[in-house]
Scaffold this motif. Structure first.
Motif, mmCIF file in Angstrom:
data_model
loop_
_atom_site.group_PDB
_atom_site.id
_atom_site.type_symbol
_atom_site.label_atom_id
_atom_site.label_comp_id
_atom_site.label_asym_id
_atom_site.label_seq_id
_atom_site.Cartn_x
_atom_site.Cartn_y
_atom_site.Cartn_z
ATOM 1 N N UNK A 189 0.813 -1.216 0.000
ATOM 2 C CA UNK A 189 0.000 0.000 0.000
ATOM 3 C C UNK A 189 0.845 1.264 0.000
ATOM 4 N N UNK A 190 1.805 1.362 0.931
ATOM 5 C CA UNK A 190 2.580 2.583 1.077
ATOM 6 C C UNK A 190 4.058 2.293 0.868
ATOM 7 N N UNK A 191 4.848 3.367 0.812
ATOM 8 C CA UNK A 191 6.287 3.215 0.692
ATOM 9 C C UNK A 191 6.845 2.435 1.872
ATOM 10 N N UNK A 192 6.323 2.710 3.071
ATOM 11 C CA UNK A 192 6.815 2.010 4.265
ATOM 12 C C UNK A 192 6.555 0.514 4.171
ATOM 13 N N UNK A 193 5.380 0.117 3.663
ATOM 14 C CA UNK A 193 5.094 -1.303 3.500
ATOM 15 C C UNK A 193 6.095 -1.959 2.560
ATOM 16 N N UNK A 194 6.518 -1.226 1.528
ATOM 17 C CA UNK A 194 7.425 -1.796 0.533
ATOM 18 C C UNK A 194 8.856 -1.896 1.069
ATOM 19 N N UNK A 195 9.365 -0.833 1.730
ATOM 20 C CA UNK A 195 10.775 -0.837 2.125
ATOM 21 C C UNK A 195 11.051 -1.815 3.255
ATOM 22 N N UNK A 196 10.025 -2.248 3.986
ATOM 23 C CA UNK A 196 10.272 -3.205 5.068
ATOM 24 C C UNK A 196 10.816 -4.533 4.541
ATOM 25 N N UNK A 197 10.649 -4.814 3.243
ATOM 26 C CA UNK A 197 11.150 -6.063 2.663
ATOM 27 C C UNK A 197 12.645 -6.010 2.348
ATOM 28 N N UNK A 198 13.254 -4.816 2.459
ATOM 29 C CA UNK A 198 14.640 -4.637 2.024
ATOM 30 C C UNK A 198 15.593 -5.000 3.164
ATOM 31 N N UNK A 199 16.676 -5.651 2.817
ATOM 32 C CA UNK A 199 17.693 -6.028 3.791
ATOM 33 C C UNK A 199 18.190 -4.796 4.543
ATOM 34 N N UNK A 247 7.022 7.543 5.820
ATOM 35 C CA UNK A 247 6.832 6.761 4.608
ATOM 36 C C UNK A 247 5.388 6.298 4.429
ATOM 37 N N UNK A 248 4.604 6.327 5.487
ATOM 38 C CA UNK A 248 3.198 5.966 5.343
ATOM 39 C C UNK A 248 2.428 7.009 4.547
ATOM 40 N N UNK A 249 2.987 8.214 4.390
ATOM 41 C CA UNK A 249 2.281 9.289 3.683
ATOM 42 C C UNK A 249 2.151 9.029 2.185
ATOM 43 N N UNK A 250 3.084 8.295 1.608
ATOM 44 C CA UNK A 250 3.189 8.194 0.142
ATOM 45 C C UNK A 250 2.676 6.833 -0.316
ATOM 46 N N UNK A 251 1.634 6.799 -1.152
ATOM 47 C CA UNK A 251 1.155 5.517 -1.678
ATOM 48 C C UNK A 251 2.148 4.941 -2.674
ATOM 49 N N UNK A 252 2.321 3.631 -2.622
ATOM 50 C CA UNK A 252 3.277 2.993 -3.524
ATOM 51 C C UNK A 252 2.823 3.067 -4.976
ATOM 52 N N UNK A 253 1.534 3.308 -5.203
ATOM 53 C CA UNK A 253 1.025 3.406 -6.574
ATOM 54 C C UNK A 253 1.684 4.539 -7.367
ATOM 55 N N UNK A 254 2.302 5.501 -6.663
ATOM 56 C CA UNK A 254 2.952 6.613 -7.350
ATOM 57 C C UNK A 254 4.289 6.215 -7.950
ATOM 58 N N UNK A 255 4.852 5.073 -7.550
ATOM 59 C CA UNK A 255 6.271 4.844 -7.775
ATOM 60 C C UNK A 255 6.544 3.757 -8.801
ATOM 61 N N UNK A 256 7.668 3.938 -9.491
ATOM 62 C CA UNK A 256 8.188 2.895 -10.362
ATOM 63 C C UNK A 256 9.198 2.033 -9.632
#
Length: 865
Positions: A65-75, A117-126
């Motif tokens: 959903x958000x940038x924070x949700x995505x970056x948590x997967x990164x080492x 990072x919860x402010x920015x939806x991941x849908x905005x990003x490539x």
């Protein structure tokens, strides 16, 4: 966790540095989770830096959903959670992370400097790049690293392309759902002698949520010899440690995350690229909370049932107790927040042979606003039982019907408003020469000027007011029975069936006051002692060179960044001699030289080795620099009066960093990496809490200071591949796994000892199972972190206690079916295990908090035209 189909440039164009020739390559269709995994691995391999990346394999869609949700997967990245969503991220244990959007600094207004990072939806990003090593050409400010959020660009699309997505997401505890929508359009056209392109991206994410929190008050020592506090002999002849009480709250609300990007590009000729961008992101949270607090008040005559007392075996800690004549308070309040950030930018690049010159001008403005309003009821419970033997403490009230309006009375009305604002005007010019025929491959120089402003407007507007003993039965219709059962997802017995305010007028504080006959006007400003305004002007210049020795299979880069910052801090201070308030202005100037160097050895075969060293800095958060003090009195219990103050003498945090990495690439998407890192942080900021007297009242005031040197060292491991060697449909299986091991140490004055850094787990891991075969794909993602220190509390009779959060894991999943080349359906699930998070004071027999959040189930349809 939703996924869509995507048109991006070829792998070479996507992964190579951005140049006009790369941008003119013909795009090809790349689809699927596998394409994303393979492209991210290739980006890591080709980068000059130690970097980890996430790429969207579909137009307009990262898998969270958000940038924070995505970056948590990164080492190496760990996150905290807010209302069940990932929020603040740390990289290698440090929250001082510089975040950029397409290379420009981005932030959320507030007490700190970072982006939520919860402010920015991941849908905005490539894609998202997390840079672990430093480069002179990147903006300073990240001790832990730099996170670059990358959007699609207008010239990514050769033909007009439209992508639409609609989604419905439902939470099980809140028992409500909400819709989500996104749109992306990109295309280009011939204009005069050149070409123009446009991109529009609109996102609306609405989510209903519920978070249950059961808190146990700080423990206290009970002794018949005590002169204050708990002077009870709970166990004859023995000092004991007992929990102070309980606070149980159910918070329900909606989070609306919206964003818009409009980007224009123009290429009037082969040598010139011009662009203009506008980005807007807003996170609006609307929440109401029902909370019951109960526990002993010895000044009010609370006692206990001697037969009820049970200790944890082998300790002096009370496991179970029944208190008598116990005060009860029932709070109902609306708590709404808005984070709104806007960024405008324009610039261009000119290329002549081996020389490329670029310029960029941007303006960023951000607002954060808190609204808090609601009433408090109070009464007395004949018997309150507190049982700490389970995973979460069990609580119950007997002998008093808390659903009877005659047993409760209104005692106070809360009203608080806090605005925070920030802005940044930044301009930069960069030049890069590509060199042929020698050791040097490229030379780059650049300059950046930035002016940043932050303030808290008129400070926290504090308008709590006492209500003179109004019965809960008057006025009629204001109350209802607490409706949110079971509490804490039935993990432990809890207090339910009590009377609460309906909060019908909580968001109209004037009407709320009028309902109780209060005509006094609401305050419009906070106390002048808490006001702060900060202006910073930063000049930065850098030089950077890239080199290569083909005969030795070596290449690398080295650079130096010079940063000069002038800060002006304005506020107010009290004059002890006369009790008056006087303005305070402080000017400081700092100059820093920030060198960096990196080396890569292509060892042959699939392996390459890297080494990097750098000096980095970040400036203290704004509220920590504030010369003022904010006091928050507690109208119910003055012993809980709190205060926060800044320290304008704080030094910037500076870190010396070193990295060693081994990276193996064994084919498309099949990769492994091991990275060792060391950080020495000078001036790490800690907080000391002490009792202070202001206006005749005692407050527990927290002030920051530059602590002794902190040290961080650790290792990162990662592995990923698709199992192509398996037969038939099994070959669609894939795996991503990473783990981070961190050891940290800093001195804590409250605990008077060297302790690990707060909110940093020694171990964290991600395990992601992937499947992609034909029209079907799936992902099962497990995120885990070990226990971590989350604060420190001073307790009379017990001293300083470190609070610790237990280890916990979080499970998400998605299933996708590509119905056709244009249409995709997905089923998504978040927090599938309904994770219970817990913390404790010092030892596990002294519990602190327990949280439960919704399981979220969603379904979506995505269309690409």
């Amino acid at each position: 966790m939703k996924q869509l189909a995507l048109i991006v440039p070829t792998a070479v164009a996507l992964l190579a540095p951005t140049t006009p020739s790369a941008q003119r390559l013909e795009p090809v269709v790349v689809t699927g989770t596998r394409a994303s995994v393979e492209s991210a691995a290739e980006r890591k391999r080709r980068s000059d830096d130690i970097v980890d990346a996430i790429l969207a394999e579909e137009i307009n869609r990262l898998p969270d959903l958000s940038v924070a949700d995505a970056v948590q997967r990164i080492t190496g990245v760990q996150i905290t959670r807010d209302r069940g969503e990932a929020s603040v991220a740390s990289v290698r244990g440090l929250v001082q992370v510089e975040t950029t959007l397409n290379g420009r600094e981005l932030f959320t207004a507030g007490f700190g400097r970072a982006l939520d990072y919860a402010d920015v939806p991941s849908d905005m990003l490539a894609g998202i790049d997390v840079y672990k090593s430093s480069a002179a050409s990147r903006i300073e400010g990240g001790l832990g690293g730099t996170v670059d959020l990358r959007t699609r660009q207008p010239f990514d699309f050769r033909a007009p392309t439209l992508a639409l997505s609609a989604r419905y997401l439902r939470g099980d505890l809140v028992d409500k759902g909400a819709g989500q929508f996104s749109l992306l359009y990109g295309g280009r056209t011939a204009v005069l002698a050149g070409e123009a392109a446009a991109l529009v991206n609109l996102v609306l994410q609405d989510r209903a949520y519920r978070e249950d929190l059961k808190g146990t008050s700080a423990p206290m020592r009970c002794s018949a010899r005590a002169t204050s506090g708990c002077r009870l002999d709970l166990v004859p002849g023995e000092d004991t440690v007992v929990p102070g009480g309980t606070s149980e709250s159910a918070s329900l609300g909606r989070r609306r995350r919206s964003a818009a990007s409009v980007m224009l590009g123009w290429r009037p000729g082969a040598a010139l690229d011009l662009y203009a961008e506008a980005h807007l992101a807003e996170l609006r949270t609307t929440q109401h909370t029902q909370q019951v607090n109960t526990g002993p008040n010895f000044a009010a005559g609370s006692g206990f049932d001697p037969a009820s007392v049970v200790l944890f075996p082998g300790t002096h800690d009370v496991q179970r107790i029944t208190w008598t004549n116990t005060p009860v308070s029932i709070l109902g309040f609306a708590r709404d927040t808005i984070d709104r950030t806007r960024q405008l930018a324009a610039g261009g690049a000119w290329t002549a042979g081996d020389l490329r010159v670029s310029a960029d001008l941007s303006h960023t403005r951000s607002l954060n606003r808190l609204f808090f309003s609601g009433p408090t009821l109070a009464g007395t419970a004949a018997r309150f039982t507190h049982d700490l033997s389970g995973l979460a403490p069990a609580t119950s009230v007997e002998g008093t019907d808390l659903a009877d309006p005659a047993k409760l009375r209104y005692v106070s009305l809360a009203y608080r408003v806090r605005p925070l604002r920030g802005s940044l005007l930044a301009g930069r010019v960069d030049a890069e020469w590509q060199l042929d025929g020698g050791v040097l491959e490229r030379v780059a120089i650049g300059w950046r000027h930035a002016r940043r402003h932050a303030d808290n407007a008129d400070n926290l507007i504090f308008g709590d007011i006492a209500v003179p003993g109004a019965s809960a039965a008057v006025p009629p219709g204001r109350t209802a029975i607490y409706p949110y059962a079971p509490f804490l997802d039935a993990r432990a017995g809890s207090i339910v069936g009590y009377l609460t305010d309906t909060l019908a007028d909580a968001r109209d504080p004037v009407a709320l006051r009028q309902a109780f006959g209060i005509t006094a006007a609401l305050p419009t400003a906070g106390g002048p002692l808490g006001v702060w305004r900060i202006h910073e002007a930063t000049e930065a210049a850098y030089a950077e060179a890239g080199w290569r020795l083909p005969a030795l299979a070596l290449d690398g880069q080295a650079g130096l960044r010079l940063v000069r910052t002038r800060a002006t801090l304005s506020g107010n201070q009290s004059v002890p001699s006369g009790g008056s308030i006087a303005p305070l202005d402080i000017d400081t100037t700092t100059t820093d030289w920030l060198p960096n160097a990196s080396l890569r050895w292509r060892a042959g075969g699939p392996w390459q080795l890297r080494a990097a060293a750098s000096r980095t800095l970040t400036r203290p958060d704004f509220n920590l620099l504030s010369p003022s003090i904010t006091l928050t009195p507690n109208s119910t219990n003055p012993q809980l009066n709190q205060g926060t103050a800044g320290n304008p003498a704080l030094r910037p945090l500076r870190a010396t960093n070193a990295d060693l990495a081994a990276e193996g690439h064994f084919g498309a998407g099949h990769a492994a990496a091991l990275t060792l890192f060391w950080k020495r942080v000078d001036g790490f900021i800690a907080t000391l809490s002490q009792a202070e007297t202001h206006d005749g009242q005692v407050y527990q005031v927290s002030r920051p200071y530059n602590a002794d040197t902190g040290r961080i060292r650790g290792a990162e491991l990662s592995y990923q591949r698709f199992l192509d060697f398996l037969p038939g449909a099994w070959r669609g299986l894939g795996l991503q796994a990473n783990a981070t091991f961190v050891d940290s140490s800093t001195y804590d004055r409250t605990l008077r000892a060297n302790v690990p850094m707060q909110n940093l787990s020694r171990r964290s891991a991600n395990l992601v199972g992937l499947y992609e075969q034909g029209a079907w794909s799936a992902r099962l993602a497990w995120n885990w972190r070990s226990s971590f220190p989350s604060g420190a509390t001073s307790v009379v009779g017990l001293g300083a206690l470190q609070t610790t959060t237990h280890a916990y894991g979080w499970l998400d999943a998605s299933l996708r079916w590509r119905v056709s080349e244009q249409l995709t359906w997905s089923l998504d699930g978040g927090n599938l295990l309904g994770t219970l998070r817990r913390s404790y004071f010092g030892v596990e027999t002294r519990p602190q908090n327990a949280w439960v959040n919704d399981r979220q189930i969603g379904t979506s349809l995505s269309l690409k035209i």
